[in-house]
Design a protein around this motif. Structure first.
Motif, short mmCIF file in Angstrom:
data_model
loop_
_atom_site.label_atom_id
_atom_site.label_comp_id
_atom_site.label_asym_id
_atom_site.label_seq_id
_atom_site.Cartn_x
_atom_site.Cartn_y
_atom_site.Cartn_z
N ALA A 44 0.80 -1.23 0.00
CA ALA A 44 0.00 0.00 0.00
C ALA A 44 0.84 1.28 0.00
CB ALA A 44 -0.97 -0.01 1.18
N PRO A 45 1.86 1.42 0.86
CA PRO A 45 2.63 2.67 0.83
C PRO A 45 3.28 2.93 -0.53
CG PRO A 45 3.08 1.44 2.85
CD PRO A 45 2.29 0.54 1.96
N SER A 46 3.78 1.89 -1.19
CA SER A 46 4.41 2.06 -2.50
C SER A 46 3.39 2.47 -3.55
CB SER A 46 5.10 0.76 -2.92
OG SER A 46 6.13 0.41 -2.01
N ILE A 47 2.20 1.87 -3.49
CA ILE A 47 1.14 2.20 -4.45
C ILE A 47 0.71 3.65 -4.26
CG2 ILE A 47 -1.22 1.68 -5.18
CD1 ILE A 47 -0.73 -1.21 -4.33
N LEU A 51 1.33 6.32 -7.35
CA LEU A 51 0.13 6.73 -8.07
C LEU A 51 -0.52 7.98 -7.47
CD1 LEU A 51 -1.56 3.26 -8.73
CD2 LEU A 51 -0.05 4.58 -10.23
N GLY A 52 -0.05 8.40 -6.29
CA GLY A 52 -0.61 9.60 -5.68
C GLY A 52 -2.01 9.40 -5.15
N LEU A 53 -2.34 8.19 -4.70
CA LEU A 53 -3.68 7.93 -4.17
C LEU A 53 -3.82 8.54 -2.78
CD1 LEU A 53 -4.25 4.15 -5.06
CD2 LEU A 53 -4.66 6.17 -6.48
N SER A 54 -5.04 8.85 -2.42
CA SER A 54 -5.31 9.29 -1.05
C SER A 54 -5.40 8.05 -0.16
CB SER A 54 -6.65 10.05 -0.99
OG SER A 54 -7.72 9.18 -1.35
N SER A 55 -5.32 8.26 1.16
CA SER A 55 -5.43 7.14 2.09
C SER A 55 -6.80 6.46 1.97
CB SER A 55 -5.21 7.62 3.52
OG SER A 55 -3.90 8.11 3.68
N SER A 56 -7.85 7.26 1.85
CA SER A 56 -9.19 6.68 1.71
C SER A 56 -9.32 5.95 0.38
CB SER A 56 -10.25 7.78 1.82
OG SER A 56 -10.08 8.75 0.80
N GLY A 109 -1.86 8.74 -13.20
CA GLY A 109 -2.75 9.84 -13.56
C GLY A 109 -4.03 9.81 -12.75
N GLY A 110 -4.96 10.66 -13.15
CA GLY A 110 -6.20 10.81 -12.40
C GLY A 110 -7.09 9.60 -12.40
#
Length: 548
Positions: A44-47, A51-56, A109-110
């Motif tokens: 999870a931390p690497s992803i 990818l710039g994902l939020s925690s949620s 990306g988004g």
């Protein structure tokens, strides 16, 4: 709507089925689903970083897989009976591995978050189609007197793979986190090849699909599990949390009414009139409150309280399987010889004692003080899991093994969701209370201590996208906070012991009757007859290793 299969598929195949190849093929198939339950959390931390994902958003990547499993297990089991167990095992494997490969190919990306959430959900659908069919294949090709040993190997090997998730995830993520999804491709290829080589008969039963029942099951399970999953984020006082849980349960109650009136129900409710079947599922429900959550709680405990790396935490979990593996084999043999009641009573009793003793030593922060009780806890679960699951499947009406497997897996999945939500909340709030006391003792004002304690608790328990390690903490307080977290875990592990104690009480209600070749439905006897004359009557040989 009717689902029709070609009539010639129900005839015996020209070549006999190889039981051991069939077992190996199904093990390789389901191994992917077990590993995926834990491997993604490690990466999870690497992803999030790449990818710039939020925690949620990352939480939804994990939860979408589990939600899809819960929603479609029952439908997957029913489709396996209608279309044939072999066919649906192959279809589920292909759906799972294609969606897994697409998860690994997510573009930056988004659209990355939506891409991952969608294909993780499709992965869950593939697993829901595959697992009931795979288990039904094993049940169908092995006669009753050898079924316990075969399924002990099935559950023993596949269950142990759950603990390999953190180890494998850590190793693959050091190369690229995308590999945690791509590793499923060669495993799936092996599963398909072994399945085809085994020449498993496909035995479809052309019957209508109960789509209203499937819809109600998906909505009811999906809503209630969603409420349980999001309780830590939304809060137990949130109206949305209880709207989902209560609404889901209301839909499931409506499902029971609809299924009792249906001519071709998705779930044959009459099977619950069999006391042994109901007891088997009750034992599984309470036992899974310990078995599934222990991987999460023990892994986080090892990393925070014992200061282990993810790889070392995986090895910590392997101690559990040092007891689980051998006990599952003994439990399977006891089932074949004496029925399910005895091994379920032994397993629930050992498990309750083991988890209680483990909880008593968990504050010692010493592996030497804990390891005998970790092994004992694993042995308890190992003794009961195969007998409870196999006895329930053996009591299928006709040869609806897929349907009954779908029921038992739904019960197990729902139980795990309830336990993770409730025990996770206990862990979060108890940790916050303990840390607050520590901070106040070191001179921090009460209000500031509470705010800081809640932040630390969310971080180290994995809530709110926490990493599982106490970050931003003064080194002079770190040791005490580790001890605080261990004390909070003590309540969680006592809760698991209590759940197994309730499972023991349920097991006492089992009538002790056995399903034998003479009492098994005639259709099921015919399904194994084609292989009985060509396979040796000796013990089940271990198949090739099911781990990649």
């Amino acid at each position: 709507m009717w689902v029709v299969a070609s009539a010639d598929e129900s005839r015996p195949s020209a070549a006999p089925t190889s039981r051991n190849l069939a077992l190996a093929g199904m093990l390789f198939a389901v191994s992917m689903t077990f590993i995926d339950q834990t491997i993604v959390s490690i990466a999870a931390p690497s992803i999030i970083g790449e990818l710039g994902l939020s925690s949620s958003g990352m939480q939804w990547v994990v939860n979408s897989y589990l939600l899809s499993l819960a929603a479609f297990f029952a439908l997957g089991g029913r489709l396996a009976d209608i279309l044939g167990h072999r066919r649906m095992a192959l279809v589920g494997t292909v759906v799972f591995v294609v969606s897994s490969a697409l998860c690994g190919a997510v573009p930056s990306g988004g659209a990355a978050q939506t891409w991952l959430v969608v294909f993780r959900a499709v992965q869950g659908l593939g697993a829901a189609l595959m697992f009931p069919a795979a288990l039904a294949v094993v049940v169908e090709v092995f006669p009753v007197d050898r079924r316990g040993r075969a399924l002990a190997l099935f559950f023993g090997v596949s269950g142990a793979l759950t603990a390999l998730g953190p180890i494998l995830g850590g190793w693959l993520t050091s190369w690229t986190w995308r590999a945690i999804f791509w590793v499923n491709v060669p495993v799936a290829v092996i599963a398909v090849v072994l399945t085809l080589m085994a020449r498993i008969r496909n035995t479809p039963r052309p019957e209508p699909v109960d789509w209203p029942g499937a819809f109600l099951t998906a909505v009811g399970m999906g809503l209630s599990v969603l409420g349980l999953q999001q309780a830590s984020s939304w809060g137990w006082g949130s109206a949305l949390t209880w709207l989902c849980i209560a609404g889901g349960l209301a839909v499931l109650a409506l499902l029971v009414v609809v299924e009792l009136r249906s001519r071709d129900p998705l779930i044959t409710m009459q099977i619950f009139a069999d006391r042994a079947f109901s007891v088997d599922n009750a034992v599984l429900f309470f036992a899974m409150m310990a078995f599934v959550p222990v991987f999460f709680f023990a892994s986080v405990y090892a990393q925070v309280a014992l200061d282990y790396s993810p790889d070392e935490a995986g090895i910590y979990l392997l101690l559990f399987f040092a007891g689980f593996g051998p006990a599952s084999q003994v439990g399977g043999r006891m089932l074949d010889r004496r029925g399910a009641r005895t091994p379920m009573l032994v397993g629930t009793a050992l498990g309750a004692v083991g988890f209680a003793l483990w909880a008593g030593k968990i504050t010692d922060l010493s592996l030497n003080a804990q390891w005998p009780y970790i092994v004992l806890s694993g042995a308890g679960i190992g003794f009961l899991l195969t007998p409870a699951s196999t006895d329930a499947v053996n009591r299928a009406i006709g040869r609806s093994y897929g349907e009954v497997t779908g029921i038992t897996q739904t019960v197990r999945n729902y139980s795990a969701s309830v336990s993770l939500a409730v025990l996770g909340t206990v862990l979060l709030h108890t940790t916050a209370d303990r840390v607050q006391q520590t901070l106040e003792q070191h001179g921090l004002p009460a209000a500031q201590a509470r705010t800081t304690a809640e932040r630390i608790a969310q971080g180290i328990t994995g809530h709110g996208g926490g990493s599982g390690t106490p970050g931003g903490v003064d080194s002079t307080l770190l040791g005490q906070i580790r001890a605080d977290f261990a004390e909070a875990n003590q309540r969680v592990f006592y809760g698991m012991a209590a759940a197994l104690a309730v499972a023991f009480v349920c097991a006492l209600r089992h009538p002790g009757t056995r399903v034998t070749e003479a009492t098994e439905p005639a259709e099921a006897q015919e399904a194994t007859a084609a292989t009985a004359a060509t396979e040796p009557a000796g013990p089940v040989e271990p198949p090739p290793a099911a781990a990649p």
